[in-house]
Every structure is written in structure tokens, then in C-alpha cells.
Design a protein around this motif. Structure first.
Motif, PDB file in Angstrom:
ATOM      1  N   ARG A  30       0.887  -1.519  -0.378  1.00  0.00           N
ATOM      2  CA  ARG A  30       0.128  -0.305   0.038  1.00  0.00           C
ATOM      3  C   ARG A  30       1.225   1.273  -0.388  1.00  0.00           C
ATOM      4  O   ARG A  30      -0.154   2.038  -1.121  1.00  0.00           O
ATOM      5  CB  ARG A  30      -0.844   0.201   1.063  1.00  0.00           C
ATOM      6  CG  ARG A  30      -2.372   1.286   1.218  1.00  0.00           C
ATOM      7  CD  ARG A  30      -2.444   1.598   2.407  1.00  0.00           C
ATOM      8  NE  ARG A  30      -1.471   1.927   3.001  1.00  0.00           N
ATOM      9  CZ  ARG A  30      -1.337   2.961   3.900  1.00  0.00           C
ATOM     10  NH1 ARG A  30      -1.558   4.176   2.889  1.00  0.00           N
ATOM     11  NH2 ARG A  30      -0.232   3.034   4.912  1.00  0.00           N
ATOM     12  N   GLU A  33       3.066   1.618  -3.464  1.00  0.00           N
ATOM     13  CA  GLU A  33       1.633   2.414  -4.373  1.00  0.00           C
ATOM     14  C   GLU A  33       1.372   4.154  -4.333  1.00  0.00           C
ATOM     15  O   GLU A  33       1.324   4.358  -5.134  1.00  0.00           O
ATOM     16  CB  GLU A  33       0.568   1.606  -4.102  1.00  0.00           C
ATOM     17  CG  GLU A  33      -0.693   1.655  -5.031  1.00  0.00           C
ATOM     18  CD  GLU A  33      -1.799   1.281  -5.604  1.00  0.00           C
ATOM     19  OE1 GLU A  33      -2.604   1.508  -5.958  1.00  0.00           O
ATOM     20  OE2 GLU A  33      -1.863   0.170  -4.391  1.00  0.00           O
ATOM     21  N   GLU A  34       1.471   4.186  -3.113  1.00  0.00           N
ATOM     22  CA  GLU A  34       1.377   5.514  -2.399  1.00  0.00           C
ATOM     23  C   GLU A  34       2.403   6.321  -3.413  1.00  0.00           C
ATOM     24  O   GLU A  34       2.128   7.752  -3.601  1.00  0.00           O
ATOM     25  CB  GLU A  34       0.703   5.689  -1.175  1.00  0.00           C
ATOM     26  CG  GLU A  34       0.358   7.238  -0.700  1.00  0.00           C
ATOM     27  CD  GLU A  34      -0.509   7.171  -1.566  1.00  0.00           C
ATOM     28  OE1 GLU A  34      -1.100   8.885  -1.426  1.00  0.00           O
ATOM     29  OE2 GLU A  34      -1.547   6.938  -2.144  1.00  0.00           O
ATOM     30  N   LYS A  37       1.866   6.888  -6.605  1.00  0.00           N
ATOM     31  CA  LYS A  37       1.034   7.558  -6.820  1.00  0.00           C
ATOM     32  C   LYS A  37       1.268   9.668  -6.748  1.00  0.00           C
ATOM     33  O   LYS A  37       0.766  10.352  -7.939  1.00  0.00           O
ATOM     34  CB  LYS A  37      -0.169   7.498  -5.941  1.00  0.00           C
ATOM     35  CG  LYS A  37      -1.061   6.676  -6.452  1.00  0.00           C
ATOM     36  CD  LYS A  37      -2.083   6.139  -5.927  1.00  0.00           C
ATOM     37  CE  LYS A  37      -2.951   5.421  -5.962  1.00  0.00           C
ATOM     38  NZ  LYS A  37      -4.338   4.507  -5.564  1.00  0.00           N
ATOM     39  N   GLN A  38       2.650   9.337  -6.344  1.00  0.00           N
ATOM     40  CA  GLN A  38       2.941  10.882  -6.147  1.00  0.00           C
ATOM     41  C   GLN A  38       4.108  11.393  -6.558  1.00  0.00           C
ATOM     42  O   GLN A  38       4.737  12.304  -6.836  1.00  0.00           O
ATOM     43  CB  GLN A  38       3.813  10.948  -4.685  1.00  0.00           C
ATOM     44  CG  GLN A  38       3.153  10.687  -3.244  1.00  0.00           C
ATOM     45  CD  GLN A  38       1.580  11.645  -3.216  1.00  0.00           C
ATOM     46  OE1 GLN A  38       1.849  12.627  -3.324  1.00  0.00           O
ATOM     47  NE2 GLN A  38       0.439  12.119  -2.894  1.00  0.00           N
ATOM     48  N   GLU A 263       6.404   6.143   4.784  1.00  0.00           N
ATOM     49  CA  GLU A 263       5.677   6.581   5.149  1.00  0.00           C
ATOM     50  C   GLU A 263       5.744   8.618   6.039  1.00  0.00           C
ATOM     51  O   GLU A 263       5.209   8.933   5.786  1.00  0.00           O
ATOM     52  CB  GLU A 263       4.951   5.668   6.292  1.00  0.00           C
ATOM     53  CG  GLU A 263       4.131   6.351   6.642  1.00  0.00           C
ATOM     54  CD  GLU A 263       1.997   6.809   5.655  1.00  0.00           C
ATOM     55  OE1 GLU A 263       1.658   7.484   5.371  1.00  0.00           O
ATOM     56  OE2 GLU A 263       1.880   5.251   5.503  1.00  0.00           O
ATOM     57  N   LEU A 267       6.489  10.231   2.457  1.00  0.00           N
ATOM     58  CA  LEU A 267       4.693  10.608   2.666  1.00  0.00           C
ATOM     59  C   LEU A 267       4.314  11.504   2.587  1.00  0.00           C
ATOM     60  O   LEU A 267       3.707  12.974   2.425  1.00  0.00           O
ATOM     61  CB  LEU A 267       4.133  10.047   2.222  1.00  0.00           C
ATOM     62  CG  LEU A 267       4.000   7.900   1.654  1.00  0.00           C
ATOM     63  CD1 LEU A 267       3.102   7.074   1.697  1.00  0.00           C
ATOM     64  CD2 LEU A 267       4.277   8.539  -0.097  1.00  0.00           C
ATOM     65  N   ASN A 271       2.576  15.773   1.245  1.00  0.00           N
ATOM     66  CA  ASN A 271       1.379  15.933   2.092  1.00  0.00           C
ATOM     67  C   ASN A 271       1.266  17.459   2.817  1.00  0.00           C
ATOM     68  O   ASN A 271       1.939  17.408   3.121  1.00  0.00           O
ATOM     69  CB  ASN A 271       0.469  15.107   2.696  1.00  0.00           C
ATOM     70  CG  ASN A 271       0.588  13.126   1.260  1.00  0.00           C
ATOM     71  OD1 ASN A 271       0.766  13.168   0.474  1.00  0.00           O
ATOM     72  ND2 ASN A 271       0.933  11.629   2.417  1.00  0.00           N
TER      73      ASN A 271
END
Length: 271
Positions: A30, A33-34, A37-38, A263, A267, A271
Motif C-alpha cells: 500500500r 503504491e502511494e 502515485k506521488q 511513510e 509521504l 502531503n
């Protein structure tokens, strides 16, 4: 370091991406994949064969070139031919294998995605089943007669036996890159071939600077990868020398160390 500058993430497989049962955790999938996507490219760098590495890459929907055979082979999962390949000199490989055979070691010779062994052992059967590769049995003393250029040679033994192999092969370090990939294995590829130089080739293909790379590893064959990346990450279960060169030491592979760093440092900064 400004983590927003990271453009490429390179991840070792065994002992890093996978847990000790060689499973890929859904949470790790997961997070990766994120990350993709970024807009950050993710790829793999493994001592595994290409076909075995590609199986994991497909699960992660990786489209970038992947690194296999400890840096001796680079290709995309969709391609039939490599973007880069560095086989050993056949005559030098034959001499090396003859020495190892004469010393009574269990030797594994990789020619593209096929494994050549002297005899079948439980390790052979288990390894090939886990990695989805074929093996060929040539008989005791016959590996040095192979007529194809190997990409990689591996010796498997006890930790004490591997210590002896490493000393035995000391004079050969001018011709081969020889490293301990685990305490029970020595991995041999062509001189100046390693995951770090392979990473640089992938960077050139993707037009990414190596200081924009975050790389994960845990064993001896990851050392050049960690050194060459802009930001090297050692797993909590990594051997001590690797941790010395890493900018970050994360959790172990059993505790999802890859997902944790991606993370926390990538990420959350995006974000």
C-alpha cells in the motif's frame, strides 16, 4: 536532507522488502503504491535472478528498470532483452569454479535465469521452488566445463566454511567482485559490478541524479548501493558495517522497516 528532492527509491528484496518468510506485507504494498502515485519512481535491486525479481516487481506495479544478479543485469519486466548485462569472462569463471569444486564446496552458477549445480541438494530444490527458477544438474566436477558466460556465482556453506571461502578467494578480487551476501553465502560477480554501479546506470536511464535516490538494504551486497545513494537506509536487521554508512537505520524487515521510512520521511513530507 530535503526529502521532497527524492525522485527514485531503490529497494533490496530479501531481508529488506520481504519478511523472514519471504512474504510481501499488504501494508508495504500500500505504501509503495502511494509513493508511486506521488510521482516518485520505485524499483528493486536484488541478488536474485531477473525472473525472480520481476515477480515481485509485478506485484508492486513497478515499471522502471529493475536490477538483478547483484547488479549484473538490468531490464524492465516487460522486456525480453536486458538494458544492461555484465557477464563474467568465461575462462576466468571456469578457473574460479574449478578451484571451488576442487575444494569441495557447493557451488551455484547462474546463466541468465537458469541455475547450474553439480548435484541436487535440498537447498537447490527449496531455493528454485521459492524463486520460480529452473535448475540444471551437470554432475560433480563438471561446472567448470560450462560453455556459457555466467552472470553470477554463489557458494553456500556454514559460516565457518564461508570464512574459509572468503580467504581462499582473496587473490581473485582483482578479477571479481566478491562479497558475503549472508553469513552462509558468498556472491561473486564481474569486477566493478555491484548494486551501486547498477543504480547509477538506472539513474542515467531515468535522468535522475544519484543524490535524489533513497536506497534500502541489509546485507553485504547492498553496501555499494547504500554508499552510492543520496540517502541510504539500513534495515534494523542489517549487518553492522552497512549501518555505519546509512543515513537512516529503520526498523527490521519483520517490523515493516521499508514502509515505516517511506511513510515517515517521504509521504508525510509530500502531503
Amino acid at each position: 536532507m530535503n526529502f521532497s528532492e527524492i525522485k527514485l527509491v531503490v529497494i533490496d528484496i530479501d531481508g529488506t522488502l520481504l519478511d523472514n518468510d519471504r512474504r510481501l506485507h499488504p501494508e508495504t504494498m500500500r505504501v509503495i503504491e502511494e509513493v508511486q502515485k506521488q510521482g516518485i519512481t520505485v524499483t528493486l535491486a536484488s541478488g536474485r535472478t531477473f525472473i525472480s525479481t520481476a515477480r515481485i516487481a509485478r506485484q508492486l506495479k513497478i515499471k522502471a528498470p529493475i536490477i538483478a544478479h547483484g547488479g549484473a543485469y538490468i531490464a524492465r519486466v516487460t522486456d525480453d532483452e536486458p538494458l544492461y548485462e555484465a557477464p563474467m569472462d568465461m575462462n576466468e569463471a571456469r578457473e574460479l569454479v574449478a578451484l571451488l569444486e576442487a575444494s569441495g564446496y557447493y557451488v551455484k552458477v547462474y546463466i541468465r535465469d537458469e541455475l547450474y549445480v553439480q548435484v541436487v541438494t535440498e537447498e537447490t530444490l527449496e531455493f528454485c521452488s521459492q524463486h520460480g527458477i529452473y535448475y540444471r544438474v551437470v554432475g560433480s566436477g563438471n561446472l567448470s566445463e560450462l560453455d556459457k558466460n555466467p552472470l553470477k556465482i554463489v557458494v553456500i556453506d556454514t559460516p565457518q566454511g564461508i570464512n574459509h571461502v572468503y580467504k581462499l578467494l582473496e587473490p581473485w578480487k582483482t578479477k571479481f567482485n566478491i562479497c558475503r551476501d549472508t553469513d552462509r553465502g558468498v556472491e561473486i560477480v564481474k569486477r566493478n559490478v555491484n548494486k551501486g554501479t547498477a543504480m547509477e546506470k538506472v539513474c542515467a536511464m531515468l535522468k535522475v541524479e544519484k543524490n535524489q535516490v533513497m536506497a534500502f538494504g541489509n546485507e553485504g551486497n547492498d553496501l555499494d548501493l547504500i554508499k552510492n545513494a543520496g540517502l541510504g537506509v539500513a534495515m534494523g536487521n542489517a549487518y553492522a558495517e552497512l549501518k555505519k554508512y546509512a543515513a537512516i537505520v529503520t526498523r527490521s524487515n519483520e517490523d515493516l522497516g521499508v514502509a515505516y521510512v517511506l511513510e515517515k520521511y517521504l509521504l508525510k513530507n509530500l502531503n
